[in-house]
Design a protein around this motif. Structure first.
Motif, mmCIF file in Angstrom:
data_model
loop_
_atom_site.group_PDB
_atom_site.id
_atom_site.type_symbol
_atom_site.label_atom_id
_atom_site.label_comp_id
_atom_site.label_asym_id
_atom_site.label_seq_id
_atom_site.Cartn_x
_atom_site.Cartn_y
_atom_site.Cartn_z
ATOM 1 N N GLU A 1 2.107 -16.556 3.566
ATOM 2 C CA GLU A 1 2.231 -15.403 2.368
ATOM 3 C C GLU A 1 2.140 -14.219 3.385
ATOM 4 O O GLU A 1 0.933 -13.964 4.059
ATOM 5 N N ALA A 2 2.868 -13.255 3.066
ATOM 6 C CA ALA A 2 2.915 -11.892 3.592
ATOM 7 C C ALA A 2 2.943 -10.874 2.572
ATOM 8 O O ALA A 2 3.683 -10.858 1.614
ATOM 9 N N TRP A 3 1.510 -10.471 2.237
ATOM 10 C CA TRP A 3 1.469 -9.317 1.255
ATOM 11 C C TRP A 3 1.746 -7.938 1.940
ATOM 12 O O TRP A 3 0.611 -7.486 2.379
ATOM 13 N N GLN A 4 2.859 -7.293 1.567
ATOM 14 C CA GLN A 4 3.213 -6.085 2.312
ATOM 15 C C GLN A 4 2.670 -4.925 1.728
ATOM 16 O O GLN A 4 2.705 -4.456 0.667
ATOM 17 N N ILE A 5 2.023 -3.983 2.735
ATOM 18 C CA ILE A 5 1.704 -2.612 2.334
ATOM 19 C C ILE A 5 2.454 -1.779 3.251
ATOM 20 O O ILE A 5 2.195 -1.573 4.588
ATOM 21 N N ASP A 6 3.691 -0.927 2.690
ATOM 22 C CA ASP A 6 4.532 -0.302 3.450
ATOM 23 C C ASP A 6 3.922 0.960 3.784
ATOM 24 O O ASP A 6 3.776 1.824 2.853
ATOM 25 N N THR A 7 3.964 1.356 5.045
ATOM 26 C CA THR A 7 3.187 2.584 5.485
ATOM 27 C C THR A 7 4.227 3.787 5.418
ATOM 28 O O THR A 7 3.942 4.999 5.418
#
Length: 281
Positions: free
Chosen positions: A30-36
């Protein structure tokens, strides 16, 4: 096996979280994305629209995820492209929060700064924040040869240079350095995986493109994160990630694409083959 991912997001194309996240998920992580940043496309096209996400917003996302009580089951943090220097402190905050919840979690830093040819393609203040804040706290660092040279103040013109520079980088905190895009003559590029007492090398043919695609380093970092969180050793992660990315790049070249052919070549992420073998140094 979730991974918390700090990286860029583009509406069009496959770089940042849109490359690393695809690789992680295709390998069952699983990839939990926090977009910079949130951009229309990679800035390499010469123009884009969008914005840098304020550091306060990123921290709120981290704290919101932590409030769900899920960090104890999160296996790694993967940090990539930062859009502003103050985002580095948010990555450090997230790493501290994750390690407090799960001391076994890995912190993996892909210090996205630049490449040979263009040089730095982030602001110098961003590169300095990565060097001062993110890299020293990481367990694993995945620079290309240019980034490794920038971080250590060395010229990385070949395998011996890269090996010496990687060992210098290990001295400031990381346990593993995986170096990509090491020059090995006109026809090949090298990759290295280096720990304090061991090193492994992989060589692949150099591919040529009318315009080189972006995102291969992001994808490789995602693959490394996936394999390490699934229990692979450094040599195994190097072999699997290096072979997979080369197959993706071949598919990209053969399709005449500017963007990585990740969807079309996604089976290679899972079954990369052993065309190029890892050698212990």
């Amino acid at each position: 096996m979730p991974v918390l991912c700090f990286n860029s997001h583009v509406a069009y194309g496959y770089v940042g979280n849109d490359a690393a996240g695809l690789c992680l998920r295709r390998l069952g992580v699983e990839a939990w994305q926090i977009d910079t940043v949130a951009l229309s496309n990679h800035p390499g096209y010469g123009a884009c629209t969008g914005r840098v996400v304020p550091a306060a917003d990123l921290r709120a996302l981290v704290d919101g995820v932590a409030a769900r009580g899920v960090l104890a089951g999160t296996d790694a943090l993967l940090s990539g492209y930062l859009g502003a220097a103050d985002q580095a402190a948010v990555v450090a905050h997230a790493a501290r929060s994750l390690r407090a919840a799960n001391p076994r979690a890995l912190v993996i830093a892909d210090p996205v700064m630049g490449d040979s040819g263009p040089g730095l393609y982030v602001g110098r203040e961003v590169a300095q924040a990565l060097a001062a804040t993110v890299v020293p706290m990481a367990d694993v660092v995945t620079p290309n040869a240019f980034e490794l040279g920038w971080l250590t103040g060395r010229t990385v013109a070949g395998r011996d240079d890269a090996l010496a520079a990687a060992r210098e980088l290990l001295a400031i905190g990381p346990d593993l350095v995986i170096v990509t895009s090491i020059p090995e003559g006109a026809d090949s590029l090298g990759l290295l995986a280096v720990t304090t007492d061991r090193a492994w090398a992989l060589s692949v043919p150099r591919l040529t493109f009318p315009v080189a695609p972006n995102g291969a380093g992001d994808a490789l970092a995602g693959l490394v994160a996936a394999h390490l969180t699934r229990g692979a050793g450094p040599d195994q992660a190097l072999a699997a990630a290096g072979n997979a990315i080369h197959r993706v790049l071949e598919a990209t070249r053969d399709a005449g694409r500017r963007e990585l052919a990740l969807p079309a070549a996604q089976d290679a992420l899972v079954e990369p083959g052993t065309r190029f073998a890892v050698t212990a140094l």
